[in-house]
Design a protein around this motif. Structure first.
Motif, PDB file in Angstrom:
ATOM      1  N   VAL A   1      38.447  38.763  56.220  1.00 53.19           N
ATOM      2  CA  VAL A   1      38.806  37.453  55.666  1.00 53.19           C
ATOM      3  C   VAL A   1      37.542  36.642  55.359  1.00 53.19           C
ATOM      4  O   VAL A   1      36.662  36.484  56.202  1.00 53.19           O
ATOM      5  CB  VAL A   1      39.728  36.661  56.612  1.00 53.19           C
ATOM      6  CG1 VAL A   1      40.038  35.280  56.034  1.00 53.19           C
ATOM      7  CG2 VAL A   1      41.025  37.420  56.845  1.00 53.19           C
ATOM      8  N   ILE A   2      37.492  36.171  54.124  1.00 54.94           N
ATOM      9  CA  ILE A   2      36.352  35.391  53.650  1.00 54.94           C
ATOM     10  C   ILE A   2      36.862  34.008  53.271  1.00 54.94           C
ATOM     11  O   ILE A   2      37.874  33.895  52.586  1.00 54.94           O
ATOM     12  CB  ILE A   2      35.730  36.063  52.398  1.00 54.94           C
ATOM     13  CG1 ILE A   2      35.384  37.533  52.702  1.00 54.94           C
ATOM     14  CG2 ILE A   2      34.508  35.287  51.906  1.00 54.94           C
ATOM     15  CD1 ILE A   2      35.190  38.378  51.459  1.00 54.94           C
ATOM     16  N   ALA A   3      36.178  32.966  53.725  1.00 52.44           N
ATOM     17  CA  ALA A   3      36.571  31.615  53.310  1.00 52.44           C
ATOM     18  C   ALA A   3      35.595  31.130  52.256  1.00 52.44           C
ATOM     19  O   ALA A   3      34.380  31.248  52.427  1.00 52.44           O
ATOM     20  CB  ALA A   3      36.571  30.677  54.506  1.00 52.44           C
ATOM     21  N   GLU A   4      36.086  30.583  51.170  1.00 49.90           N
ATOM     22  CA  GLU A   4      35.199  30.034  50.142  1.00 49.90           C
ATOM     23  C   GLU A   4      35.329  28.515  50.123  1.00 49.90           C
ATOM     24  O   GLU A   4      36.320  27.957  50.598  1.00 49.90           O
ATOM     25  CB  GLU A   4      35.513  30.620  48.764  1.00 49.90           C
ATOM     26  CG  GLU A   4      36.730  30.032  48.098  1.00 49.90           C
ATOM     27  CD  GLU A   4      36.972  30.543  46.672  1.00 49.90           C
ATOM     28  OE1 GLU A   4      36.197  31.369  46.170  1.00 49.90           O
ATOM     29  OE2 GLU A   4      37.962  30.105  46.080  1.00 49.90           O
ATOM     30  N   GLY A   5      34.316  27.846  49.621  1.00 50.79           N
ATOM     31  CA  GLY A   5      34.383  26.394  49.504  1.00 50.79           C
ATOM     32  C   GLY A   5      34.217  25.669  50.832  1.00 50.79           C
ATOM     33  O   GLY A   5      34.712  24.558  51.008  1.00 50.79           O
ATOM     34  N   VAL A   6      33.519  26.301  51.780  1.00 52.76           N
ATOM     35  CA  VAL A   6      33.274  25.658  53.077  1.00 52.76           C
ATOM     36  C   VAL A   6      32.106  24.691  52.919  1.00 52.76           C
ATOM     37  O   VAL A   6      31.000  25.087  52.565  1.00 52.76           O
ATOM     38  CB  VAL A   6      32.980  26.718  54.159  1.00 52.76           C
ATOM     39  CG1 VAL A   6      32.627  26.053  55.486  1.00 52.76           C
ATOM     40  CG2 VAL A   6      34.172  27.644  54.310  1.00 52.76           C
ATOM     41  N   GLU A   7      32.380  23.413  53.128  1.00 49.21           N
ATOM     42  CA  GLU A   7      31.375  22.394  52.804  1.00 49.21           C
ATOM     43  C   GLU A   7      30.771  21.699  54.014  1.00 49.21           C
ATOM     44  O   GLU A   7      29.738  21.055  53.903  1.00 49.21           O
ATOM     45  CB  GLU A   7      31.983  21.342  51.865  1.00 49.21           C
ATOM     46  CG  GLU A   7      32.357  21.920  50.512  1.00 49.21           C
ATOM     47  CD  GLU A   7      32.834  20.864  49.524  1.00 49.21           C
ATOM     48  OE1 GLU A   7      33.140  19.743  49.963  1.00 49.21           O
ATOM     49  OE2 GLU A   7      32.891  21.186  48.324  1.00 49.21           O
TER      50      GLU A   7
ATOM     51  N   ASP B   1      40.816  45.368  50.496  1.00 49.97           N
ATOM     52  CA  ASP B   1      39.788  45.387  51.535  1.00 49.97           C
ATOM     53  C   ASP B   1      39.558  44.011  52.137  1.00 49.97           C
ATOM     54  O   ASP B   1      39.186  43.889  53.294  1.00 49.97           O
ATOM     55  CB  ASP B   1      38.471  45.901  50.956  1.00 49.97           C
ATOM     56  CG  ASP B   1      38.608  47.332  50.465  1.00 49.97           C
ATOM     57  OD1 ASP B   1      38.767  48.215  51.313  1.00 49.97           O
ATOM     58  OD2 ASP B   1      38.584  47.552  49.236  1.00 49.97           O
ATOM     59  N   ALA B   2      39.723  42.976  51.346  1.00 52.13           N
ATOM     60  CA  ALA B   2      39.425  41.630  51.854  1.00 52.13           C
ATOM     61  C   ALA B   2      40.278  40.574  51.171  1.00 52.13           C
ATOM     62  O   ALA B   2      40.750  40.746  50.047  1.00 52.13           O
ATOM     63  CB  ALA B   2      37.944  41.319  51.644  1.00 52.13           C
ATOM     64  N   LEU B   3      40.448  39.478  51.879  1.00 53.52           N
ATOM     65  CA  LEU B   3      41.140  38.293  51.337  1.00 53.52           C
ATOM     66  C   LEU B   3      40.140  37.165  51.265  1.00 53.52           C
ATOM     67  O   LEU B   3      39.438  36.892  52.237  1.00 53.52           O
ATOM     68  CB  LEU B   3      42.220  37.829  52.314  1.00 53.52           C
ATOM     69  CG  LEU B   3      43.568  38.503  52.391  1.00 53.52           C
ATOM     70  CD1 LEU B   3      44.470  37.682  53.310  1.00 53.52           C
ATOM     71  CD2 LEU B   3      44.183  38.622  51.006  1.00 53.52           C
ATOM     72  N   LYS B   4      40.079  36.480  50.135  1.00 60.40           N
ATOM     73  CA  LYS B   4      39.239  35.285  50.042  1.00 60.40           C
ATOM     74  C   LYS B   4      40.132  34.063  50.000  1.00 60.40           C
ATOM     75  O   LYS B   4      40.876  33.855  49.038  1.00 60.40           O
ATOM     76  CB  LYS B   4      38.399  35.320  48.761  1.00 60.40           C
ATOM     77  CG  LYS B   4      37.132  36.105  48.894  1.00 60.40           C
ATOM     78  CD  LYS B   4      36.210  35.836  47.718  1.00 60.40           C
ATOM     79  CE  LYS B   4      35.231  34.727  48.018  1.00 60.40           C
ATOM     80  NZ  LYS B   4      34.231  34.583  46.940  1.00 60.40           N
ATOM     81  N   LEU B   5      40.060  33.270  51.052  1.00 61.24           N
ATOM     82  CA  LEU B   5      40.891  32.069  51.108  1.00 61.24           C
ATOM     83  C   LEU B   5      40.391  31.061  50.088  1.00 61.24           C
ATOM     84  O   LEU B   5      39.198  30.772  50.020  1.00 61.24           O
ATOM     85  CB  LEU B   5      40.825  31.457  52.508  1.00 61.24           C
ATOM     86  CG  LEU B   5      41.159  32.401  53.670  1.00 61.24           C
ATOM     87  CD1 LEU B   5      41.032  31.659  54.997  1.00 61.24           C
ATOM     88  CD2 LEU B   5      42.570  32.962  53.505  1.00 61.24           C
ATOM     89  N   ASP B   6      41.293  30.513  49.319  1.00 60.06           N
ATOM     90  CA  ASP B   6      40.909  29.600  48.246  1.00 60.06           C
ATOM     91  C   ASP B   6      40.390  28.265  48.777  1.00 60.06           C
ATOM     92  O   ASP B   6      40.833  27.768  49.811  1.00 60.06           O
ATOM     93  CB  ASP B   6      42.108  29.347  47.327  1.00 60.06           C
ATOM     94  CG  ASP B   6      41.696  28.580  46.082  1.00 60.06           C
ATOM     95  OD1 ASP B   6      40.850  29.097  45.336  1.00 60.06           O
ATOM     96  OD2 ASP B   6      42.201  27.466  45.873  1.00 60.06           O
ATOM     97  N   ILE B   7      39.497  27.694  48.028  1.00 62.04           N
ATOM     98  CA  ILE B   7      38.889  26.406  48.367  1.00 62.04           C
ATOM     99  C   ILE B   7      39.937  25.304  48.608  1.00 62.04           C
ATOM    100  O   ILE B   7      39.773  24.463  49.480  1.00 62.04           O
ATOM    101  CB  ILE B   7      37.890  25.991  47.258  1.00 62.04           C
ATOM    102  CG1 ILE B   7      37.171  24.694  47.623  1.00 62.04           C
ATOM    103  CG2 ILE B   7      38.563  25.871  45.896  1.00 62.04           C
ATOM    104  CD1 ILE B   7      35.994  24.385  46.723  1.00 62.04           C
TER     105      ILE B   7
END
Ligand code: C2E
Ligand code: MG
Ligand code: MG
Ligand code: MG
Length: 284
Positions: free
Chosen positions: A240-246, A204-210
């Motif tokens: 698409v989900i991005a994680e670690g966005v600072e 269902d979704a992809l989480k882009l790694d930090i």
């Protein structure tokens, strides 16, 4: 104690390294010794990191990732990056994850009652859990007992889990989805993602790694690759989900490129329940 452990890798002298290795083993043994107590005395705490939908003009609180913290009576806060692999190696991760999933479901139920609505939470699923033959039943039972819906719980399965046994994981993911759970591939781009995996797995979704997000605003190749990933995701109908966005640079780059959801310190660190509830109270 964790600090001294993390220094092990940077040590240059072999003897120091050896002594530190021994220290690390001792530390791990002490942690393992305290596991039953950790459960019975509620030393494991859930924290919640907001995930925002960034399609609209203003970002909208859309869900939260549940992350575990171990508040150890002797060692203080122990980070999951340290103890999750330890529990995985020692056959204990299933117990911890089941605890987390149950607590998360109970929390969603309380939020529904208190706020009259709830947002979905995503929980992490260890690569080891995939081989638990009761995983689907357990999750189904957990949501039924808490009178919530499977759409309230999303499952984050780390990318590396997919390389172990593709056929098996495809069948588990299909069962989970048939039961109504959303499945997100966590840490995408960190390990050995194969394009083949994306076409065979019904995600269902992809989480882009930090690690992928880190220098994305500074790096043209990264930017181009992001464009390709987003295009591919759209074709495969993946969120698409991005994680670690600072920072703002990363945020605007991702939003403008068409990324759906964003999670990271730019919006919020993982929050204790009470803090997270302040966001929930004004979100709807
Ligand atoms: P993950 O699932 O990829 O979780 C994201 C990690 O990135 C979290 O670390 C989060 O605090 C951190 N993070 C989020 N935004 C930012 C940011 O903007 N900058 C930086 N530098 N870091 C950010 P955390 O909580 O230490 O968790 C580490 C890993 O431990 C998780 O990675 C996940 O693989 C594992 N983990 C955590 N809780 C659980 C659990 O309940 N069960 C299982 N099986 N694994 C868990
Ligand atoms: Mg995760
Ligand atoms: Mg992740
Ligand atoms: Mg990660």
């Amino acid at each position: 104690a964790c600090n001294s452990i993390s220094k092990v890798r940077h040590s240059t002298s072999y003897e120091v390294y050896d002594a530190k290795m021994h220290e690390k083993e001792m530390f791990e043994a002490r942690l393992l010794d305290g596991i039953s107590k950790a459960f019975s005395e509620h030393q494991f705490k859930l924290v919640f990191q907001p995930k925002y939908n960034v399609h609209g003009k203003t970002p909208k609180l859309a869900s939260a990732e549940v992350l575990i913290r171990w508040k150890h009576p002797e060692f203080g806060l122990v980070k999951p990056d340290f103890f999750i692999p330890l529990l995985e190696e020692n056959g204990l991760i299933r117990q911890l994850d089941r605890y987390v999933w149950r607590e998360a479901a109970a929390q969603v139920r309380r939020w529904k009652k208190e706020f009259g609505y709830s947002i979905p939470v995503s929980v992490n699923v260890s690569r080891v859990d995939i081989f638990d033959p009761d995983i689907v039943d357990f999750l189904q039972k957990t949501i039924e007992e808490n009178e919530i819906s499977p759409s309230d719980i999303h499952l984050e399965i780390t990318e590396t889990a997919y390389t172990d046994n593709v056929e098996h994981i495809v069948s588990v993911v299909k069962k989970l989805q048939k039961a109504g759970f959303m499945v997100e591939m966590d840490d995408f781009g960190k390990g050995y993602s194969s394009i083949n995996m994306l076409t065979t797995l019904p995600l269902d979704a992809l989480k882009l790694d930090i690690e992928f997000i880190k220098d994305i605003a500074e790096n043209n190749r990264g930017k181009n690759l992001l464009g390709c990933i987003l295009e591919m995701a759209k074709l495969l109908d993946l969120t698409v989900i991005a994680e670690g966005v600072e920072n703002a640079k990363q945020y605007f780059l991702l939003k403008n490129a068409g990324c759906d959801m964003i999670q990271g310190y730019y919006f919020s660190k993982p929050l204790e329940t009470k803090e997270f509830e302040k966001l929930l109270a004004v979100a709807n």
